[in-house]
Design an enzyme around this catalytic site. Structure first.
Site, PDB file in Angstrom:
ATOM      1  N   ASP A  89       0.879  -1.196   0.133  1.00 21.68           N
ATOM      2  CA  ASP A  89      -0.174  -0.103   0.088  1.00 21.68           C
ATOM      3  C   ASP A  89       0.935   1.287   0.003  1.00 21.68           C
ATOM      4  OD1 ASP A  89      -1.347   2.341   0.833  1.00 21.68           O
ATOM      5  OD2 ASP A  89      -3.055   1.128   1.735  1.00 21.68           O
ATOM      6  N   HIS A  90       1.189   1.898  -0.991  1.00 20.01           N
ATOM      7  CA  HIS A  90       2.130   2.829  -1.334  1.00 20.01           C
ATOM      8  C   HIS A  90       1.841   3.823  -0.318  1.00 20.01           C
ATOM      9  CE1 HIS A  90      -0.441   4.991  -3.783  1.00 20.01           C
ATOM     10  NE2 HIS A  90       0.294   6.179  -3.637  1.00 20.01           N
ATOM     11  N   ASP A 142     -10.981   1.484  -4.428  1.00 20.83           N
ATOM     12  CA  ASP A 142      -9.597   1.897  -4.960  1.00 20.83           C
ATOM     13  C   ASP A 142      -8.785   2.817  -3.724  1.00 20.83           C
ATOM     14  OD1 ASP A 142      -7.664   2.605  -6.961  1.00 20.83           O
ATOM     15  OD2 ASP A 142      -8.456   4.715  -6.992  1.00 20.83           O
ATOM     16  N   HIS A 168      -5.801   2.901   1.474  1.00 17.76           N
ATOM     17  CA  HIS A 168      -5.051   4.169   1.769  1.00 17.76           C
ATOM     18  C   HIS A 168      -5.758   4.764   3.107  1.00 17.76           C
ATOM     19  CE1 HIS A 168      -3.080   3.396  -1.804  1.00 17.76           C
ATOM     20  NE2 HIS A 168      -3.669   4.078  -2.538  1.00 17.76           N
TER      21      HIS A 168
END
Ligand code: BG6
Length: 507
Positions: free
Chosen positions: A193-194, A251, A256
């Site tokens: 999960d960047h 998304d 996030h």
């Protein structure tokens, strides 16, 4: 160039030889994110001398054409500014291409031979990082084939990296996790999960747990409510096909924003070990108050952008985007109200919103504190009391602001809100490393702290399943409810304002 990374090779053990094998080596993620980040690590001297990057994909490419394309990606997407041609040339010499069908055993046999040849040339047993920069539907076949070719076997040196989304609901996430852990041990799996690679996201832990004065007030006694905003100026661009299936809830929200909730709400870990931190994060997800069917209606908002204007430019509506159905009901905006049912947070609302085509990019967490118990100042000293706030700005102005009252000079007595500001740019005078550089370096040194464990992914899905189910049972009639360039649907304002609370302005 030095990036002031939290953990460079000097600070941790020197990684031995390493081979990065990128499935989807000719694809978008590779040229936009992975190679620019690996090049950053190279310039930062964070890669070992002995490293190789093998791009595997179906397209007919030569090593040279792939390198050229990747160089173009570095020019366009890296934050390095202009780099020396010689530096790229040295780096590019480590890149090669293998054409292959992801479903064919031959691809993996050839790969195994190439990797064995590298080990022989390096006279070492290299670490092998299999990065799946591919659609999630290929995770099963690639992991199975790697295993069948004997490439998954050695736990200490074979690692697999997979990108979000991990599934499209709880059931499919479970299936995917079962598949991955059938062929690889959980300790070999790195789910990206960047957001977790962003410096400002990692700094939430530093801010909370390295300073003595915030933790004592970080709870329901002092905090009135929390808002988390992830606003993006971009629309769906050329990703319509993927996005039509996903929507903003899958998304952005499931991953996030849930990560941000975990970092803000978690209990203090007892150590900085990967499992301890991940355990404390999962505990937050388990404490989320389940939505009942009625609460979904009352506590969630979905929206979709129509035509509008951003930064003075006319932009299309979502339904006019490439690969999007003209009557699409996919949401490009989500707002939710959540509660964390535990001693620390009982009844403190967490308001989350994420949207595309907002007036500008803004990712921010705001902790709104309760008013002081007694206002001793004359009533005209403060005409309009506002909450004291901690504003954690994740991007683009990386930093933290403490917004509090101060006395205005002169008399009579007047108070005004002022900002005590910490800015990354000013404090560190060095650009933050790209999130992917941090994450890839962590995979290399086998540190899973910033990656999602299987139970965490599943707990995040479980929390949102009532929303997914209720939304699919009752498609929104009026989903196209905000114009591009505005800060979302009216109903999202009502969601927060009915409790007397407020979002911060985006524009
Ligand atoms: C990705 C989403 O995970 O994150 C994209 O798939 C989104 O839709 C992107 O645009 C946002 O990332 P960042 O780092 O620009 O906030």
């Amino acid at each position: 160039m030095e990036f002031g990374m939290s953990q460079t090779v000097d600070a941790r053990h020197e990684p031995g030889p390493v081979a990065f094998i990128i499935f989807g080596g000719a694809g978008d993620l590779t040229w936009r994110k992975l190679i620019p980040s690996l090049f950053t690590l190279h310039l930062n001297r964070s890669l070992p001398d002995k490293f190789a990057i093998i791009g595997v994909d179906r397209a007919a490419l030569s090593d040279e054409t792939l390198r050229k394309r990747l160089h173009e990606g570095v020019r366009r997407f890296s934050n390095l500014g202009s780099t020396k041609a010689a530096d790229w040339k040295t780096f590019a010499a480590h890149i090669s291409y293998q054409r292959g069908d992801f479903a064919a055993a031959k691809t993996y046999a050839v790969l195994a031979r190439r990797l064995a040849a590298l080990d022989e040339a390096w006279n070492a047993k290299s670490v092998r990082i299999f990065h799946l920069a591919t659609p999630p539907s290929l995770i099963g076949v690639i992991s199975k084939s790697l295993s069948a070719a004997g490439l998954a076997r050695e736990r200490q040196r074979a690692r697999i990296v997979v990108e979000k989304p991990i599934g499209s609901d709880l059931e499919s996430a479970r299936r995917l996790n079962r598949t991955l852990t059938k062929y690889f041990h959980e300790s070999q799996v790195f789910r990206i999960d960047h957001y977790l690679g962003k410096e400002t996201v990692q700094n939430i832990l530093a801010f909370r747990f390295a300073n003595p004065m915030f933790e004592p007030v970080w709870n329901r006694r002092y905090v009135n409510y929390v808002t988390i905003t992830v606003a993006e100026e971009v629309g769906v661009g050329h990703r319509g096909k993927y996005y039509e299936q996903a929507g903003e809830l899958r998304d952005m929200m499931q991953n996030h924003l849930m990560q941000l909730v975990c970092l803000v709400a978690m209990e203090p870990p007892v150590s900085f070990s990967a499992d301890e931190i991940r355990g404390k994060k999962v505990a937050v997800l388990h404490a989320l108050r389940p939505f009942s069917h009625d609460e979904v209606q009352a506590s969630t908002v979905r929206g979709q952008y129509g035509r509008g204007t951003i930064q003075g430019k006319r932009v299309r509506g979502y339904r006019e985007e490439q690969d999007v159905a003209p009557d699409s009901h996919t949401e490009t905006y989500v707002a939710l109200q959540l509660f964390v049912d535990n001693w620390r947070w009982q009844d403190v609302p967490f308001y989350l919103r994420a949207g595309k085509r907002m007036p500008r990019q803004l990712t921010e967490i705001v902790i709104h504190f309760r008013p002081v118990p007694h206002r001793l100042f004359p009533s005209d000293a403060v005409p309009d009391w506002q909450p004291t706030r901690v504003i954690m700005s994740i991007q683009p102005d990386e930093g933290i602001v403490l917004r509090c009252y101060a006395k205005q000079p002169g008399s009579p007595m007047r108070l005004r809100q002022v900002d005590m500001r910490f800015s990354y740019r000013e404090a560190f005078k060095t650009p933050s490393p790209p999130a992917y550089a941090t994450l890839l370096q962590d995979v290399m040194v086998n540190d899973a702290t910033l990656f999602m464990r299987n139970d965490q992914v599943e707990a995040a899905w479980a929390a949102l399943m009532p929303v997914i189910d209720a939304w699919s049972a009752t498609p929104a009639g009026d989903i196209s409810n905000y114009a591009a360039g505005t800060d979302g649907p009216e109903s999202a304002k009502q969601l927060i304002e009915r409790a007397g609370h407020a979002w911060s302005p985006i524009a």
